[in-house]
Design a protein around this motif. Structure first.
Motif, PDB file in Angstrom:
ATOM      1  N   ASP A  65      -6.115  29.856 -13.169  1.00  0.00           N
ATOM      2  CA  ASP A  65      -5.723  28.911 -14.207  1.00  0.00           C
ATOM      3  C   ASP A  65      -4.371  28.315 -13.845  1.00  0.00           C
ATOM      4  OD1 ASP A  65      -3.770  30.742 -14.840  1.00  0.00           O
ATOM      5  OD2 ASP A  65      -4.855  31.598 -16.541  1.00  0.00           O
ATOM      6  N   SER A  66      -3.901  27.371 -14.689  1.00  0.00           N
ATOM      7  CA  SER A  66      -2.701  26.615 -14.329  1.00  0.00           C
ATOM      8  C   SER A  66      -1.474  27.496 -14.181  1.00  0.00           C
ATOM      9  CB  SER A  66      -2.438  25.523 -15.381  1.00  0.00           C
ATOM     10  OG  SER A  66      -2.266  26.107 -16.660  1.00  0.00           O
ATOM     11  N   ILE A  67      -1.364  28.577 -14.977  1.00  0.00           N
ATOM     12  CA  ILE A  67      -0.204  29.459 -14.866  1.00  0.00           C
ATOM     13  C   ILE A  67      -0.216  30.155 -13.508  1.00  0.00           C
ATOM     14  CG2 ILE A  67       0.921  31.514 -15.812  1.00  0.00           C
ATOM     15  CD1 ILE A  67      -0.141  30.715 -18.543  1.00  0.00           C
ATOM     16  N   ASP A  68      -1.391  30.625 -13.103  1.00  0.00           N
ATOM     17  CA  ASP A  68      -1.505  31.285 -11.797  1.00  0.00           C
ATOM     18  C   ASP A  68      -1.174  30.315 -10.665  1.00  0.00           C
ATOM     19  OD1 ASP A  68      -2.348  33.572 -13.070  1.00  0.00           O
ATOM     20  OD2 ASP A  68      -4.468  33.049 -12.911  1.00  0.00           O
ATOM     21  N   ILE A  69      -1.640  29.085 -10.822  1.00  0.00           N
ATOM     22  CA  ILE A  69      -1.403  28.091  -9.777  1.00  0.00           C
ATOM     23  C   ILE A  69       0.093  27.820  -9.628  1.00  0.00           C
ATOM     24  CG2 ILE A  69      -1.749  25.668  -9.145  1.00  0.00           C
ATOM     25  CD1 ILE A  69      -4.512  25.877 -10.493  1.00  0.00           C
ATOM     26  N   ILE A  70       0.781  27.639 -10.756  1.00  0.00           N
ATOM     27  CA  ILE A  70       2.215  27.368 -10.719  1.00  0.00           C
ATOM     28  C   ILE A  70       2.973  28.554 -10.136  1.00  0.00           C
ATOM     29  CG2 ILE A  70       4.254  26.984 -12.170  1.00  0.00           C
ATOM     30  CD1 ILE A  70       2.419  25.287 -13.994  1.00  0.00           C
ATOM     31  N   THR A  71       2.539  29.772 -10.501  1.00  0.00           N
ATOM     32  CA  THR A  71       3.165  30.975  -9.934  1.00  0.00           C
ATOM     33  C   THR A  71       2.993  31.002  -8.427  1.00  0.00           C
ATOM     34  OG1 THR A  71       2.687  32.189 -11.976  1.00  0.00           O
ATOM     35  CG2 THR A  71       3.258  33.493 -10.027  1.00  0.00           C
ATOM     36  N   GLN A  72       1.801  30.626  -7.964  1.00  0.00           N
ATOM     37  CA  GLN A  72       1.546  30.604  -6.531  1.00  0.00           C
ATOM     38  C   GLN A  72       2.378  29.524  -5.839  1.00  0.00           C
ATOM     39  OE1 GLN A  72      -2.590  30.434  -5.540  1.00  0.00           O
ATOM     40  NE2 GLN A  72      -2.243  30.628  -3.365  1.00  0.00           N
ATOM     41  N   PHE A  73       2.562  28.382  -6.523  1.00  0.00           N
ATOM     42  CA  PHE A  73       3.399  27.330  -5.962  1.00  0.00           C
ATOM     43  C   PHE A  73       4.800  27.855  -5.654  1.00  0.00           C
ATOM     44  CE2 PHE A  73       1.000  23.557  -8.108  1.00  0.00           C
ATOM     45  CZ  PHE A  73      -0.003  23.701  -7.175  1.00  0.00           C
ATOM     46  N   GLU A  74       5.356  28.651  -6.567  1.00  0.00           N
ATOM     47  CA  GLU A  74       6.722  29.154  -6.397  1.00  0.00           C
ATOM     48  C   GLU A  74       6.832  30.066  -5.177  1.00  0.00           C
ATOM     49  OE1 GLU A  74       7.472  30.880 -10.171  1.00  0.00           O
ATOM     50  OE2 GLU A  74       7.872  28.950 -11.163  1.00  0.00           O
ATOM     51  N   LEU A  75       5.720  30.702  -4.816  1.00  0.00           N
ATOM     52  CA  LEU A  75       5.737  31.556  -3.627  1.00  0.00           C
ATOM     53  C   LEU A  75       5.959  30.737  -2.356  1.00  0.00           C
ATOM     54  CD1 LEU A  75       2.709  33.896  -4.406  1.00  0.00           C
ATOM     55  CD2 LEU A  75       5.112  34.468  -4.558  1.00  0.00           C
ATOM     56  N   TYR A  76       5.524  29.476  -2.381  1.00  0.00           N
ATOM     57  CA  TYR A  76       5.656  28.632  -1.191  1.00  0.00           C
ATOM     58  C   TYR A  76       7.110  28.222  -0.922  1.00  0.00           C
ATOM     59  CZ  TYR A  76       0.578  28.271  -1.296  1.00  0.00           C
ATOM     60  OH  TYR A  76      -0.769  28.549  -1.294  1.00  0.00           O
ATOM     61  N   ASP A  77       8.022  28.552  -1.841  1.00  0.00           N
ATOM     62  CA  ASP A  77       9.443  28.299  -1.594  1.00  0.00           C
ATOM     63  C   ASP A  77      10.071  29.400  -0.750  1.00  0.00           C
ATOM     64  OD1 ASP A  77       9.428  25.955  -3.057  1.00  0.00           O
ATOM     65  OD2 ASP A  77       9.920  26.952  -4.943  1.00  0.00           O
ATOM     66  N   ASN A  78       9.327  30.498  -0.559  1.00  0.00           N
ATOM     67  CA  ASN A  78       9.841  31.616   0.225  1.00  0.00           C
ATOM     68  C   ASN A  78      10.016  31.196   1.680  1.00  0.00           C
ATOM     69  OD1 ASN A  78       9.284  34.090   2.058  1.00  0.00           O
ATOM     70  ND2 ASN A  78       9.899  34.996   0.102  1.00  0.00           N
ATOM     71  N   SER A  79      11.226  31.405   2.233  1.00  0.00           N
ATOM     72  CA  SER A  79      11.526  30.944   3.593  1.00  0.00           C
ATOM     73  C   SER A  79      10.662  31.642   4.636  1.00  0.00           C
ATOM     74  CB  SER A  79      13.011  31.171   3.904  1.00  0.00           C
ATOM     75  OG  SER A  79      13.340  32.547   3.779  1.00  0.00           O
ATOM     76  N   ILE A  80      10.334  32.921   4.403  1.00  0.00           N
ATOM     77  CA  ILE A  80       9.495  33.661   5.359  1.00  0.00           C
ATOM     78  C   ILE A  80       8.095  33.056   5.391  1.00  0.00           C
ATOM     79  CG2 ILE A  80       8.478  35.901   5.908  1.00  0.00           C
ATOM     80  CD1 ILE A  80      10.905  37.200   4.569  1.00  0.00           C
ATOM     81  N   LEU A  81       7.563  32.764   4.210  1.00  0.00           N
ATOM     82  CA  LEU A  81       6.220  32.182   4.130  1.00  0.00           C
ATOM     83  C   LEU A  81       6.213  30.773   4.714  1.00  0.00           C
ATOM     84  CD1 LEU A  81       3.358  32.685   3.101  1.00  0.00           C
ATOM     85  CD2 LEU A  81       4.045  31.734   0.900  1.00  0.00           C
ATOM     86  N   GLN A  82       7.296  30.027   4.527  1.00  0.00           N
ATOM     87  CA  GLN A  82       7.353  28.650   5.027  1.00  0.00           C
ATOM     88  C   GLN A  82       7.368  28.570   6.547  1.00  0.00           C
ATOM     89  OE1 GLN A  82      10.501  26.333   3.300  1.00  0.00           O
ATOM     90  NE2 GLN A  82       9.513  26.197   1.297  1.00  0.00           N
ATOM     91  N   ASP A  83       7.752  29.670   7.198  1.00  0.00           N
ATOM     92  CA  ASP A  83       7.769  29.664   8.664  1.00  0.00           C
ATOM     93  C   ASP A  83       6.409  29.334   9.254  1.00  0.00           C
ATOM     94  OD1 ASP A  83      10.435  30.227   8.799  1.00  0.00           O
ATOM     95  OD2 ASP A  83      10.183  32.390   9.039  1.00  0.00           O
ATOM     96  N   ALA A  84       5.339  29.597   8.486  1.00  0.00           N
ATOM     97  CA  ALA A  84       3.977  29.398   8.987  1.00  0.00           C
ATOM     98  C   ALA A  84       3.526  27.942   8.920  1.00  0.00           C
ATOM     99  CB  ALA A  84       2.991  30.279   8.217  1.00  0.00           C
ATOM    100  N   PHE A  85       4.165  27.119   8.065  1.00  0.00           N
ATOM    101  CA  PHE A  85       3.648  25.753   7.909  1.00  0.00           C
ATOM    102  C   PHE A  85       4.724  24.685   7.743  1.00  0.00           C
ATOM    103  CE2 PHE A  85       3.983  27.499   3.660  1.00  0.00           C
ATOM    104  CZ  PHE A  85       4.491  26.448   2.898  1.00  0.00           C
ATOM    105  N   VAL A  86       6.006  25.058   7.743  1.00  0.00           N
ATOM    106  CA  VAL A  86       7.086  24.094   7.535  1.00  0.00           C
ATOM    107  C   VAL A  86       7.887  23.922   8.829  1.00  0.00           C
ATOM    108  CG1 VAL A  86       9.223  23.586   6.292  1.00  0.00           C
ATOM    109  CG2 VAL A  86       7.271  24.561   5.065  1.00  0.00           C
ATOM    110  N   THR A  87       8.181  22.675   9.165  1.00  0.00           N
ATOM    111  CA  THR A  87       9.037  22.361  10.305  1.00  0.00           C
ATOM    112  C   THR A  87      10.380  21.875   9.763  1.00  0.00           C
ATOM    113  OG1 THR A  87       7.100  21.657  11.570  1.00  0.00           O
ATOM    114  CG2 THR A  87       9.251  21.010  12.421  1.00  0.00           C
ATOM    115  N   HIS A  88      11.473  22.396  10.314  1.00  0.00           N
ATOM    116  CA  HIS A  88      12.804  22.059   9.818  1.00  0.00           C
ATOM    117  C   HIS A  88      13.476  21.042  10.739  1.00  0.00           C
ATOM    118  CE1 HIS A  88      12.396  25.415   7.026  1.00  0.00           C
ATOM    119  NE2 HIS A  88      11.995  26.142   8.045  1.00  0.00           N
ATOM    120  N   HIS A  89      14.063  20.000  10.126  1.00  0.00           N
ATOM    121  CA  HIS A  89      14.828  18.991  10.858  1.00  0.00           C
ATOM    122  C   HIS A  89      16.190  18.864  10.182  1.00  0.00           C
ATOM    123  CE1 HIS A  89      11.150  17.817  12.933  1.00  0.00           C
ATOM    124  NE2 HIS A  89      10.550  17.730  11.762  1.00  0.00           N
ATOM    125  N   GLY A  90      17.077  19.796  10.483  1.00  0.00           N
ATOM    126  CA  GLY A  90      18.377  19.810   9.820  1.00  0.00           C
ATOM    127  C   GLY A  90      18.207  20.128   8.345  1.00  0.00           C
TER     128      GLY A  90
END
Length: 823
Positions: A65-90
């Motif tokens: 449901d929407s609450i679960d989805i939003i909670t999961q969205f917040e997990l994507y702010d985790n820097s360790i998790l972002q290493d798998a799909f985020v590229t940093h340019h400064g």
């Protein structure tokens, strides 16, 4: 794994071969893929396991449901998790997302408009063909979770891109579309049986039908049409609702108005026993539109397959070697400096260096080179390439978003989502077209109400349906996705699709010499001494200075004499781009460069009697020239054919080189260049291109070195060789991964064909509407005919664009040298 076991995180089926497990709430849980495992691990690591306690997940749909989805969205702010799909340019971050709920070009427009307006978002584009989004944002101003929430707020859902889940979404989309088509088809067939009978009983035919039987047929038609309007047509209503909620007029607004109006009028006529019913038009329109969009969706997925194929090249499981022991792990667990065993027939899992063994590596999917390349110890290998001969041990250098294949995928995705000027014009036209259409429909409805009120609904329905601007909005995206995928398969990566529009108009192609026209691997064949200094000392000094230069001549000199270098430092290094380099060794200044550079720097004679027309580098101090180093470089096999084909296209060719005039002109004698310029510094090359541009020339520049970066940036279209420096590639609009110059005339031909097809599509879409609108307004087009015409119009546009993906003979020349490739 047990049959029917579901992933604890997302609810999808767990494959039988899966071994992704994690302990949650003191119990081992099974995961379906590395992505779910990574997210779950992040949840556990950050003490967020309450997420699993409070969520309400249906294991059949795997949607929270929407609450679960939003909670999961917040997990994507985790820097360790972002290493798998985020590229940093400064300060900026870049990520690729999957979007659910995209059904038409208007959905793309709405999302792009909304997200790009957010403070902190630098760029947000969507590839309509693959439903993948490309986003760049400033993490100091906005979090990724906030972007995902904003997308959710307008009725769509976005996730970080995952190839396996993307495939699942595609399959899910296909299945749902087929179910809707089946329901619409069954409903339409049943309704049409009764409609034919009622049409046959019209007074003009001489047949009659009892009123009670007619009313029964209407009620039965209502029963069969209801599932069509409630279930099958649901995507149109959802899309229209999203648009209206944001005060926008998307393409599904007139479609929904037509369906609801026709169905409501039919229900009213059925209940009151007055007026006409349009159940046949409603069901047939829904069937035709769903069928057209399904075929269009299949065509889109086919056109965007190249980007997906690149990601799927990488293996799921790899063999890691730790202390002479082999262990099977997920590719996502690989880290730099890991040692992996790649057996014959296996795909290399990441970019790395061979540390043991030699083999033949097939890099065709990446470079377009059909023949396997021999690789030995210390050779670099690219993740996604195939080991065809012997087992090799590879030390991993880059993983995840840092790999070559990830970079290619990002560049391709960016190219497919960028829009040339002609596409932006079409989008603006389509956006206004819906408003104009609704106003014209109101005028037509008013006229018919005053003159023949019984035909109002039939005419309005036909007008709304026949003029839906789907074809206009599809005209460009379908073609751009098809051509960028096509060129990538040939080893020509388009990083900015707007370049294809300019490439079709090119009048001049400018070539760099070393590394572009030649293989860029000069061989040092001779050195000549001019002073009493020993040859060993001269070579030592030259190598010590050459170490600090990336020019191919310096690299070759350093590699040949690096063993001569002693512990003495070389300092005060100064690079003179395109001319030479200076440095201080043992307190004395030396320079290494071409003859003109030495003469200008020290004002001394270089003894430049170049009778053999070879590339030369001079070593000198303030007193005199010490030594001359002579090189040979080999012209690329397909260079002559490429220049000849450019001539056949009436394109002027120019050679620019930093080498002296004698060497440059000698190389040029093998070709038919319109002009040749030697002794060119980067600023000289840029000036020459600017002069051409001032004379209305459209210039394409081909280069490979750091010194070519300013020139590449200055040309209207720029191409960097696949072997070029990173700076040169970053400045380029296209990258020749194949290193084949023959692909340049091929790209120009294909860009011309692409622009021709886009113009054909736009012309067709406009002409169709200009013809169909008056005919529908005058009552000559029945609603079912309108539905069929609109669907076929959109399908025609996509099919026409797919002609770009057909197999093509990509070059041939009069000397008999040929190449053929089928896509």
């Amino acid at each position: 794994m047990d049959a029917g076991l579901k992933c604890y995180h997302c609810g999808l089926d767990v494959p039988a071969s899966s071994h992704y497990n994690i302990t949650i709430f003191e119990k081992e849980r099974s995961m379906c893929c590395p992505g779910c495992l990574a997210v779950s691990q992040a949840i556990v690591d950050n003490n967020l396991t309450q997420f699993y306690s409070h969520r309400t997940i249906n294991s059949n749909t795997a949607v929270a449901d929407s609450i679960d989805i939003i909670t999961q969205f917040e997990l994507y702010d985790n820097s360790i998790l972002q290493d798998a799909f985020v590229t940093h340019h400064g300060a900026l971050n870049e990520a690729s997302l999957m979007l659910e709920g995209i059904v038409c070009a208007a959905c793309v427009w709405l999302n792009e408009k909304h997200v790009n307006a957010l403070d902190g978002v630098s760029e947000f584009r969507i590839n309509y063909s693959t439903h993948r989004a490309y986003v760049i944002w400033d993490n100091e101003k906005i979090k990724l979770s906030e972007i995902l929430k904003e997308i959710l707020n307008i009725g769509y859902q976005a996730h970080p891109y995952d190839a396996s889940k993307q495939q699942h979404l595609i399959e899910k989309e296909h299945k749902q579309a087929l179910w809707r088509i089946a329901i619409a088809g069954l409903g339409a067939m049943q309704v049409m049986m009764f409609a034919v009978a009622m049409y046959a009983a019209d007074s003009s035919t001489g047949f009659t039908m009892d009123d009670s039987l007619r009313n029964l047929m209407r009620w039965v038609s209502l029963v069969f049409a209801s599932p069509v309007i409630i279930f099958a047509a649901q995507p149109f209503f959802k899309s229209a609702y999203r648009d209206l909620k944001r005060f926008k007029l998307g393409m599904d607004v007139p479609v929904s108005v037509a369906l609801i109006a026709a169905f409501s009028a039919s229900v009213w006529a059925t209940v009151t026993h007055q007026g006409e019913v349009y159940y046949d038009s409603v069901t047939m329109f829904t069937l035709f539109l769903l069928s057209g969009r399904f075929l269009e969706m299949r065509a889109r997925h086919k056109a965007g397959f190249v980007a997906e194929q690149l990601i799927r090249l990488l293996p799921t499981l790899v063999t890691r070697v730790v202390e002479q022991k082999h262990e099977i792990i997920s590719r996502s667990e690989l880290k730099p400096n890991d040692i992996v065993l790649v057996k014959a027939g296996e795909t290399i899992p990441a970019d790395g260096i061979i540390i043991d063994g030699d083999s033949l590596i097939d890099e065709s999917i990446i470079t377009g080179e059909s023949q396997a390349i021999e690789k030995k110890s210390n050779s670099t290998v690219i993740g996604g390439s195939l080991n065809t001969a012997n087992p090799i041990m590879v030390r991993v250098e880059k993983v995840g978003t840092d790999t070559v294949i990830a970079g290619i995928s990002r560049l391709l995705e960016r190219a497919q989502t960028e829009k040339p000027q002609i596409a932006k014009l079409a989008d603006k036209t389509a956006a206004w077209f819906v408003l104009v259409l609704l106003l014209m429909t109101s005028i037509v409805a008013t006229w018919w109400y005053l003159n023949d009120s019984e035909r109002v609904f039939e005419i309005v329905l036909a007008v709304l349906v026949v003029t839906c601007p789907c074809a206009l909005s599809l005209a460009t995206p379908a073609a751009m996705t098809a051509i960028t995928g096509k060129l990538t398969r040939f080893g020509l990566l388009t990083t900015r699709s707007s370049a294809l529009e300019t490439l079709a108009k090119v009048t001049h192609v400018v070539f760099d010499k070393t590394g572009t026209l030649t293989y860029g691997k000069p061989t040092l064949v001779k050195q000549k001494m001019f002073t009493s200094m020993s040859e060993v000392d001269a070579c030592r000094i030259a190598a010590s200075i050459a170490k600090f230069s990336e020019h191919p001549l310096s690299v070759e000199l350093y590699n040949k004499f690096k063993d001569y270098i002693k512990d003495s430092d070389c300092n005060s290094i100064e690079n003179f781009t395109g001319r030479g380099i200076s440095g201080v060794i043992d307190g004395e200044e030396y320079i290494l460069g071409n003859a003109l550079f030495v003469q200008q720097h020290f004002n001394i004679d270089c003894f430049d009697n170049n009778q053999e027309f070879k590339s030369q580098v001079f070593l000198a101090n303030k007193k005199s020239v010490i030594a001359r180093f002579e090189y040979e470089d080999v012209i690329r096999d397909d260079a002559v054919a490429a220049i000849n084909q450019l001539k056949e296209l009436s394109i002027k060719t120019i050679l620019l080189s930093g080498d002296d005039d004698v060497v440059t002109k000698n190389v040029a004698t093998q070709f038919q260049f319109d002009s040749v310029h030697g002794n060119c510094r980067p600023q000289d090359k840029l000036h020459l291109i600017q002069v051409l541009q001032e004379n209305k020339a459209i210039v394409a520049m081909i280069g490979d070195g750091i010194n070519d970066a300013p020139v590449l940036a200055g040309a209207q279209v720029s191409m960097a060789m696949g072997s070029a420096t990173q700076l040169a590639q970053a400045s380029a609009d296209m990258i020749l991964l194949s290193n084949k110059l023959i692909h340049i005339p091929f790209a120009i031909k294909m860009s011309k064909k692409t622009m021709s097809i886009i113009k054909q599509n736009i012309t067709w879409a406009i002409m169709y509407n200009l013809i169909a609108l008056p005919l529908a307004s005058m009552g000559y087009i029945a609603p079912w005919m309108a539905a069929l015409g609109m669907s076929l119009s959109s399908l025609l546009v996509v099919t026409n664009a797919l002609r770009l993906t057909a197999g093509t003979s990509w070059y041939s020349n009069k000397e008999g040298e040929q190449g053929q490739s089928n896509s």
